[in-house]
Motif scaffolding. Structure first.
Motif, PDB file in Angstrom:
ATOM      1  N   ASP A 206       0.609  -1.331  -0.001  1.00 24.46           N
ATOM      2  CA  ASP A 206      -0.005  -0.128  -0.024  1.00 24.46           C
ATOM      3  C   ASP A 206       0.918   1.245  -0.107  1.00 24.46           C
ATOM      4  OD1 ASP A 206       0.860   0.452   2.710  1.00 24.46           O
ATOM      5  OD2 ASP A 206      -1.162   0.774   3.414  1.00 24.46           O
ATOM      6  N   GLY A 207       0.116   2.361  -0.469  1.00 28.01           N
ATOM      7  CA  GLY A 207       0.634   3.662  -0.351  1.00 28.01           C
ATOM      8  C   GLY A 207       1.490   4.134  -1.689  1.00 28.01           C
ATOM      9  N   ARG A 208       1.358   5.519  -1.731  1.00 33.02           N
ATOM     10  CA  ARG A 208       1.740   6.051  -3.267  1.00 33.02           C
ATOM     11  C   ARG A 208       3.233   5.921  -3.365  1.00 33.02           C
ATOM     12  NH1 ARG A 208      -2.541   8.039  -1.249  1.00 33.02           N
ATOM     13  NH2 ARG A 208      -4.144   8.759  -2.249  1.00 33.02           N
ATOM     14  N   PHE A 209       3.683   5.704  -4.498  1.00 34.00           N
ATOM     15  CA  PHE A 209       5.195   5.691  -4.753  1.00 34.00           C
ATOM     16  C   PHE A 209       5.591   7.202  -4.698  1.00 34.00           C
ATOM     17  CE2 PHE A 209       8.496   6.646  -7.820  1.00 34.00           C
ATOM     18  CZ  PHE A 209       9.344   5.724  -7.316  1.00 34.00           C
TER      19      PHE A 209
ATOM     20  N   HIS B 136      15.981   0.487  -4.456  1.00 32.34           N
ATOM     21  CA  HIS B 136      16.074  -1.122  -5.384  1.00 32.34           C
ATOM     22  C   HIS B 136      16.278  -1.969  -4.195  1.00 32.34           C
ATOM     23  CE1 HIS B 136      15.905   0.691  -9.178  1.00 32.34           C
ATOM     24  NE2 HIS B 136      16.927   1.658  -8.953  1.00 32.34           N
ATOM     25  N   GLU B 137      16.584  -1.639  -2.959  1.00 31.69           N
ATOM     26  CA  GLU B 137      16.832  -2.638  -2.028  1.00 31.69           C
ATOM     27  C   GLU B 137      15.562  -3.196  -1.220  1.00 31.69           C
ATOM     28  OE1 GLU B 137      20.046  -3.363  -1.364  1.00 31.69           O
ATOM     29  OE2 GLU B 137      20.350  -2.095  -2.932  1.00 31.69           O
ATOM     30  N   LEU B 138      14.353  -2.665  -1.507  1.00 30.30           N
ATOM     31  CA  LEU B 138      13.196  -3.099  -1.028  1.00 30.30           C
ATOM     32  C   LEU B 138      12.464  -4.248  -1.765  1.00 30.30           C
ATOM     33  CD1 LEU B 138      11.595   0.552  -0.583  1.00 30.30           C
ATOM     34  CD2 LEU B 138      12.679  -0.948   1.297  1.00 30.30           C
ATOM     35  N   ARG B 139      12.056  -5.113  -1.027  1.00 29.42           N
ATOM     36  CA  ARG B 139      11.579  -6.432  -1.859  1.00 29.42           C
ATOM     37  C   ARG B 139      10.073  -6.006  -2.021  1.00 29.42           C
ATOM     38  NH1 ARG B 139      10.421 -12.641   0.124  1.00 29.42           N
ATOM     39  NH2 ARG B 139      10.667 -13.336  -2.037  1.00 29.42           N
ATOM     40  N   PHE B 140       9.862  -6.119  -3.556  1.00 33.36           N
ATOM     41  CA  PHE B 140       8.480  -5.942  -3.847  1.00 33.36           C
ATOM     42  C   PHE B 140       7.798  -4.644  -3.766  1.00 33.36           C
ATOM     43  CE2 PHE B 140       8.561 -10.598  -3.272  1.00 33.36           C
ATOM     44  CZ  PHE B 140       9.188 -11.014  -4.494  1.00 33.36           C
ATOM     45  N   ARG B 141       8.653  -3.794  -3.461  1.00 36.02           N
ATOM     46  CA  ARG B 141       8.075  -2.154  -3.130  1.00 36.02           C
ATOM     47  C   ARG B 141       8.844  -1.271  -3.964  1.00 36.02           C
ATOM     48  NH1 ARG B 141       8.593  -1.112   2.662  1.00 36.02           N
ATOM     49  NH2 ARG B 141      10.319  -2.346   2.827  1.00 36.02           N
TER      50      ARG B 141
ATOM     51  N   ALA C 190      10.238   3.550   0.203  1.00 35.45           N
ATOM     52  CA  ALA C 190      10.247   3.194   1.553  1.00 35.45           C
ATOM     53  C   ALA C 190       8.903   3.537   2.372  1.00 35.45           C
ATOM     54  CB  ALA C 190      11.244   3.985   2.185  1.00 35.45           C
ATOM     55  N   ASN C 191       8.160   4.364   1.833  1.00 33.43           N
ATOM     56  CA  ASN C 191       7.060   4.548   2.444  1.00 33.43           C
ATOM     57  C   ASN C 191       5.908   3.607   2.445  1.00 33.43           C
ATOM     58  OD1 ASN C 191       6.793   5.636  -0.278  1.00 33.43           O
ATOM     59  ND2 ASN C 191       4.699   6.042   0.341  1.00 33.43           N
ATOM     60  N   GLN C 192       5.887   2.634   1.446  1.00 35.32           N
ATOM     61  CA  GLN C 192       5.064   1.639   1.205  1.00 35.32           C
ATOM     62  C   GLN C 192       5.222   0.593   1.928  1.00 35.32           C
ATOM     63  OE1 GLN C 192       6.211   1.290  -3.236  1.00 35.32           O
ATOM     64  NE2 GLN C 192       4.216   1.976  -3.801  1.00 35.32           N
ATOM     65  N   ARG C 193       3.859  -0.146   2.372  1.00 34.03           N
ATOM     66  CA  ARG C 193       4.062  -1.081   3.281  1.00 34.03           C
ATOM     67  C   ARG C 193       3.634  -2.521   2.785  1.00 34.03           C
ATOM     68  NH1 ARG C 193      -0.019   1.269   7.614  1.00 34.03           N
ATOM     69  NH2 ARG C 193      -1.314   1.421   5.893  1.00 34.03           N
ATOM     70  N   THR C 194       4.023  -3.363   3.215  1.00 36.93           N
ATOM     71  CA  THR C 194       3.554  -4.819   3.053  1.00 36.93           C
ATOM     72  C   THR C 194       2.608  -5.260   3.881  1.00 36.93           C
ATOM     73  OG1 THR C 194       5.699  -5.382   1.911  1.00 36.93           O
ATOM     74  CG2 THR C 194       4.222  -7.236   2.432  1.00 36.93           C
TER      75      THR C 194
END
Length: 157
Positions: free
Chosen positions: A131-134, A141-146, A149-153
């Motif tokens: 969730d959350g806007r890009f 590029h370190e975030l898995r499937f996001r 950094a503001n986006q949450r799983t």
């Protein structure tokens, strides 16, 4: 009774970047967020796209029995929540994991669900919500499937 239809920007068979395992990635047409730096800007207009029935989408799953999940992306999947809820429910009955990306936060979706019954219907079918806007300034590029950094799983169940 008319069969549910989704307006699609495209479908990617055998995706390994839109969630864990081998997935069918479904990209909806239309997004109210239009996040700067979005990697799918062609999905923003609500005009265009290809009308596709839930049955046609399910046929794409039968094309590869090795798929373990489905990812709903966009565009904004929750702008077409009711037909995608029907699709997601059929995927769950087939034992597939279902994930969705949304520019809305989980809390915003709960609020939207007060006016649109398709929103909670789709949420009920999800295993995972990103969730959350890009936000381009938080891109990594370190975030898995996001993407940022503001986006949450969110583990929806």
């Amino acid at each position: 009774m008319e069969e549910p239809t989704v307006l699609l920007a495209g479908v990617v068979q055998d995706s390994i970047v839109d969630g864990p395992g081998l997935r069918l990635a479904v990209f909806t047409q239309g997004c109210p967020h239009a996040c700067p730096g979005c990697h799918n800007p062609e999905t923003h207009p609500f005009e265009g796209g290809t009308p596709t029935t839930v049955r046609e989408l399910l046929q794409k799953l039968q094309d590869n029995p090795l798929q373990t999940g489905v990812t709903l992306s966009g565009g904004e999947p929750f702008c077409q929540a009711a037909p995608l809820a029907a699709f997601a429910a059929a995927c769950k009955r087939r034992g597939l994991e279902v994930a969705a990306y949304s520019g809305y936060t989980f809390e915003e979706l709960l609020e939207l669900g007060r006016q649109d019954p398709g929103v909670p219907a789709l949420l009920q079918q999800l295993d995972t919500l990103i969730d959350g806007r890009f936000v381009q300034a938080l891109r990594s590029h370190e975030l898995r499937f996001r993407g940022s950094a503001n986006q949450r799983t969110v583990d929806v169940p």
